[in-house]
Design a protein around this motif. Structure first.
Motif, PDB file in Angstrom:
ATOM      1  N   THR A 196       0.743  -1.238   0.056  1.00 10.23           N
ATOM      2  CA  THR A 196      -0.049   0.134  -0.124  1.00 10.23           C
ATOM      3  C   THR A 196       0.985   1.342  -0.080  1.00 10.23           C
ATOM      4  O   THR A 196       1.727   1.306   0.680  1.00 10.23           O
ATOM      5  CB  THR A 196      -0.886   0.037   1.287  1.00 10.23           C
ATOM      6  OG1 THR A 196      -1.683  -1.199   1.160  1.00 10.23           O
ATOM      7  CG2 THR A 196      -1.915   1.154   1.149  1.00 10.23           C
ATOM      8  N   ASP A 197       0.658   2.005  -0.872  1.00 14.00           N
ATOM      9  CA  ASP A 197       1.352   3.314  -1.144  1.00 14.00           C
ATOM     10  C   ASP A 197       0.864   4.318   0.219  1.00 14.00           C
ATOM     11  O   ASP A 197      -0.283   4.224   0.522  1.00 14.00           O
ATOM     12  CB  ASP A 197       1.124   3.911  -2.243  1.00 14.00           C
ATOM     13  CG  ASP A 197       1.818   3.036  -3.472  1.00 14.00           C
ATOM     14  OD1 ASP A 197       2.641   2.309  -3.343  1.00 14.00           O
ATOM     15  OD2 ASP A 197       1.404   3.489  -4.746  1.00 14.00           O
ATOM     16  N   SER A 198       1.775   5.318   0.628  1.00 13.35           N
ATOM     17  CA  SER A 198       1.693   6.064   1.668  1.00 13.35           C
ATOM     18  C   SER A 198       1.152   7.558   0.775  1.00 13.35           C
ATOM     19  O   SER A 198       1.661   7.803  -0.217  1.00 13.35           O
ATOM     20  CB  SER A 198       2.644   6.719   2.415  1.00 13.35           C
ATOM     21  OG  SER A 198       2.500   7.438   3.213  1.00 13.35           O
ATOM     22  N   SER A 199      -0.116   7.930   1.284  1.00 17.61           N
ATOM     23  CA  SER A 199      -0.637   9.194   1.050  1.00 17.61           C
ATOM     24  C   SER A 199       0.238  10.611   1.337  1.00 17.61           C
ATOM     25  O   SER A 199      -0.138  11.696   1.028  1.00 17.61           O
ATOM     26  CB  SER A 199      -2.197   9.259   1.015  1.00 17.61           C
ATOM     27  OG  SER A 199      -2.375   9.141   2.365  1.00 17.61           O
ATOM     28  N   ASP A 200       1.091  10.286   2.217  1.00 15.29           N
ATOM     29  CA  ASP A 200       1.472  11.528   2.826  1.00 15.29           C
ATOM     30  C   ASP A 200       3.017  11.880   2.134  1.00 15.29           C
ATOM     31  O   ASP A 200       3.944  11.116   2.516  1.00 15.29           O
ATOM     32  CB  ASP A 200       1.745  11.297   4.273  1.00 15.29           C
ATOM     33  CG  ASP A 200       2.032  12.674   5.030  1.00 15.29           C
ATOM     34  OD1 ASP A 200       2.555  13.630   4.213  1.00 15.29           O
ATOM     35  OD2 ASP A 200       2.710  12.536   6.157  1.00 15.29           O
ATOM     36  N   PRO A 201       3.211  12.700   1.341  1.00 16.64           N
ATOM     37  CA  PRO A 201       4.563  12.871   0.577  1.00 16.64           C
ATOM     38  C   PRO A 201       5.670  13.117   1.723  1.00 16.64           C
ATOM     39  O   PRO A 201       6.533  13.043   1.194  1.00 16.64           O
ATOM     40  CB  PRO A 201       4.152  13.835  -0.390  1.00 16.64           C
ATOM     41  CG  PRO A 201       2.949  14.781   0.349  1.00 16.64           C
ATOM     42  CD  PRO A 201       2.024  13.570   1.096  1.00 16.64           C
TER      43      PRO A 201
ATOM     44  N   GLY B 152       5.977  12.105   4.745  1.00 17.65           N
ATOM     45  CA  GLY B 152       6.183  11.189   5.781  1.00 17.65           C
ATOM     46  C   GLY B 152       7.300  10.243   5.608  1.00 17.65           C
ATOM     47  O   GLY B 152       8.109  10.582   4.408  1.00 17.65           O
ATOM     48  N   ASN B 153       7.852   9.679   6.584  1.00 21.77           N
ATOM     49  CA  ASN B 153       8.807   8.968   6.530  1.00 21.77           C
ATOM     50  C   ASN B 153       8.747   7.480   5.867  1.00 21.77           C
ATOM     51  O   ASN B 153       9.786   6.903   5.513  1.00 21.77           O
ATOM     52  CB  ASN B 153       9.540   8.619   7.883  1.00 21.77           C
ATOM     53  CG  ASN B 153       9.888   9.835   8.551  1.00 21.77           C
ATOM     54  OD1 ASN B 153      10.369  10.840   8.007  1.00 21.77           O
ATOM     55  ND2 ASN B 153       9.588   9.960  10.167  1.00 21.77           N
TER      56      ASN B 153
END
Length: 718
Positions: free
Chosen positions: A599-604, A606-607
């Motif tokens: 799952t990709d993170s939606s927070d650009p 984020g760590n």
């Protein structure tokens, strides 16, 4: 190799061998250079023993995996000589196998999964060897010898061919710890049904059971063994004689064979009875009782009963020839019985009858008596004027009062049956001459056989004449049912000095292709015969064979429902396989599924750029214990056995070791050779009325010459 987990996986690489290799290297290092591990020689020896112990445990686990993978492809050879067949006084040996449960269904389902295909299917080198073998078959001489090397049946040949058994070896190979499978003798009285298509091992299983029955001694006495063989299997006859001789019972061995009447024992199916009406029942019971035929069957029963009663009163033993003679000409029996009756009761009556006969002419004979002998008409006139009551005489009188033409029509269904049983030399077997002391062929009846604890082989030569074979087999079954009823009431020693009521012995009846021999009387035999000690083991191919013979689906279900033990070999009819599979419960099998995702993170800012997970899921599915497809895929010589109250066993029978014929008498050797020439598969014998190519040899030379002379003018005109 312990499996504490819910999912058992045996089809996998033997990874335990890596541990074995490491333990062996560590043990060697501890023994050779303990100083490298900072160990003293004594501690090095102890460490080596510990490594070797752990390595041996892991080697045992690896050996289980390797054996399982090998069994899936090829089962170990299982051969047993007849001498080695175990004979117990309490149990019947069936073969080697295991009790089937949920674990085996789970293992079998795994073999069909694509990821395990390489462990189940033949190896690439094996397939290449078979292709080379096929091509070398037609190669020149030096190269053709290489094919024999590829087919060398030895453990040293890594590409030796599989045994010619067909089917799926995995059905039995999924269990490593097989043992002897036996059936308690107390369960045999519930009767056993063996189902299997052509050439899959039914006769071998019969030989295994018959061998034990012949050699078994219970309470110091042997058991009765009766075998019906419609096809004529020479190996079965040979096995029975060899085992009878081995058990010291060759003097109690009887061979009844319709194809060889000159050396066959003789048998009168209607000569022994408890009640006189049984004679009519055994004969008329073989006639059709469906639809309009029921009335003719009932009349045939009454007519045969009248004849049988008259013969007994005259002191004559009924047989098929006598009954046929009097069915064709009832007048002679009426006159003979009247002479017998009036000689005892009214000696002067015969003078009046002779006077009445002298006055008769064509004008004063009643219309219904036209065609009868004048003495019969005179007897009828005398009896109509004088009141004489005798049930037998009244029955005969009612028979002769029928119009001759009408009478011939209503007995038309009876005459073909009697013709089948009294034509040619068969009449000598089924209507023996008891007063001919010069005939060496023995005469037997079922009560005598049971009292002597004898062994009887009944060969019906169905290939030569299926109609006669079915009629004779049916009459023997009917007679056996009557004897079983007598034993049930009075025991086997009824009428003998010092007899004890209720004494019974085990009567083992083996009926191959029994559907071709049975009639309505077979139902009471398996339904109530157990009380008389009758233990029936019936062999046939499909349920449809039984239904086609009886002609009634409900009665076919009644027959099958009376068999408590079921042995199911390979069958080709799904409905037959479902007879077994529908009686079994469903079980849960487990399967693993590998689940992975990201799952990709939606927070650009984020760590974490993405997250991933991997899961092993275990799911359960409810499936039948076995499917009909598994029964259809059984190798030869293997079966599923439903015994002891519905317990399912997977069994394989031992392959036989050949025995020479030299142990048999010369006449039986000739008979065995004849049977081998004429033996055909069970699926074909009732469709053939002879052997192709042998019909001309069966004709006498004079008939062939006459035929050629008759054909010559026709050819000239053409």
């Amino acid at each position: 190799m312990a499996q504490p987990q819910a999912v058992e996986v045996l089809l996998r690489p033997a990874v335990e061998l890596y541990t074995v290799a490491v333990c062996a290297g560590a043990a060697l290092l501890c023994l050779v250079a303990p100083w490298s591990l900072a160990l003293s020689p004594l501690l090095g020896l102890g460490s080596a023993l510990a490594f070797l112990t752990f390595g041996a445990i892991r080697l045992g686990d690896a050996w289980v995996i390797l054996r399982y993978r090998r069994n899936i492809r090829r089962l170990p050879r299982y051969v047993m000589t007849s001498r080695d067949v175990p004979v117990s006084q309490q149990r019947l040996f069936v073969g080697r196998g295991f009790r089937w449960d949920q674990r085996h269904t789970h293992r079998l389902m795994q073999t069909y999964r694509p990821e395990f295909r390489r462990y189940v299917e033949p190896t690439a080198i094996y397939r290449a060897a078979r292709r080379i073998e096929e091509r070398l078959e037609f190669a020149p001489s030096p190269l053709s010898k290489l094919a024999s090397a590829l087919t060398w049946d030895s453990a040293f040949n890594p590409v030796r061919p599989l045994p010619p058994l067909g089917g799926l070896p995995r059905l039995h190979g999924i269990e490593l710890n097989e043992g002897d499978v036996t059936l308690p003798l107390g369960e045999r009285v519930g009767h056993s049904l063996v189902l299997g298509t052509t050439r899959v091992g039914k006769t071998r299983l019969a030989e295994l059971f018959i061998t034990q029955d012949i050699r078994r001694k219970v309470g110091g006495q042997h058991e009765v063994v009766i075998v019906f063989d419609p096809k004529g299997d020479a190996d079965l006859l040979k096995r029975m004689y060899v085992e009878a001789k081995r058990a010291g019972r060759e003097g109690e061995f009887y061979v009844f064979h319709l194809g060889w009447p000159d050396i066959s024992a003789r048998y009168n199916a209607v000569g022994r009875f408890g009640r006189i009406s049984e004679v009519a029942t055994r004969i008329a019971g073989q006639l059709s009782g469906e639809g309009n035929s029921a009335a003719f069957r009932e009349f045939a029963w009454r007519f045969v009963n009248i004849i049988a009663r008259a013969l007994v009163e005259l002191g004559q033993r009924p047989d098929y020839l006598l009954i046929q003679r009097h069915v064709i000409n009832i007048d002679a029996l009426f006159i003979e019985y009247a002479q017998h009756f009036f000689a005892k009761n009214e000696p002067k009556a015969w003078e009046i009858i002779v006077q009445l006969e002298a006055r008769l002419n064509d004008k004063n004979i009643p219309r219904n008596m036209i065609g009868r002998e004048k003495r019969v008409v005179a007897l009828e006139q005398y009896l109509s004027q004088v009141r004489v009551y005798d049930p037998v005489l009244d029955g005969l009188r009612s028979a002769v009062r029928y119009d001759r033409t009408y009478f011939d029509k209503i007995v038309a269904s009876l005459l073909p049956l009697l013709e089948k049983l009294t034509t040619g030399k068969i009449a000598q077997l089924l209507a023996p001459n008891y007063s001919d002391l010069g005939d060496p062929r023995p005469i037997f009846d079922w009560m005598q056989i049971i009292r002597k604890r004898a062994v009887v082989y009944v060969g019906l030569d169905a290939l030569s004449d299926a109609e006669v074979a079915a009629a004779v087999g049916n009459s023997m079954f009917s007679d056996l049912v009557s004897v079983a009823g007598h034993i049930y009431k009075f025991g086997i020693d009824d009428g003998l000095p010092g007899s004890a009521i209720g004494v019974k012995v085990a009567i083992n009846v083996h009926a191959d292709e029994f559907n071709e021999l049975m009639g309505d009387e077979f139902i009471p035999m398996i339904n109530k015969g157990g009380g008389a000690g009758v233990q029936v083991t019936a062999y046939t191919q499909t349920l449809s064979d039984i239904e086609a013979r009886i002609g009634n689906r409900a009665k076919a279900g009644q027959v099958v429902g009376n068999f408590n033990n079921l042995f199911m070999l390979r069958v080709r009819e799904t409905a037959t396989a479902e007879l077994l599979t529908r009686q079994l419960p469903k079980v849960d099998v487990y399967a693993t599924a590998l689940m992975s995702g990201a799952t990709d993170s939606s927070d650009p800012h984020g760590n974490t750029a993405f997250t991933s997970n991997t899961q092993d899921r275990i799911s359960s599915t409810s499936v039948p214990l076995i499917e009909p497809a598994h029964v259809v895929a059984l190798p030869k010589g293997q079966c599923f056995a439903l015994i002891e109250g519905g317990n399912l066993w997977k069994v394989r029978m031992p392959l036989p070791a050949p025995d020479p014929d030299e142990a048999m008498p010369k006449d039986l050797q000739e008979l065995a050779g004849y049977m081998r020439q004429r033996y055909v598969e069970a699926g074909d014998w009732w469709e053939n009325q002879g052997i192709p190519g042998l019909q001309d040899e069966a004709l006498p030379d004079d008939l062939l010459d006459d035929f050629k002379q008759m054909a010559a003018p026709e050819e000239a005109e053409a």
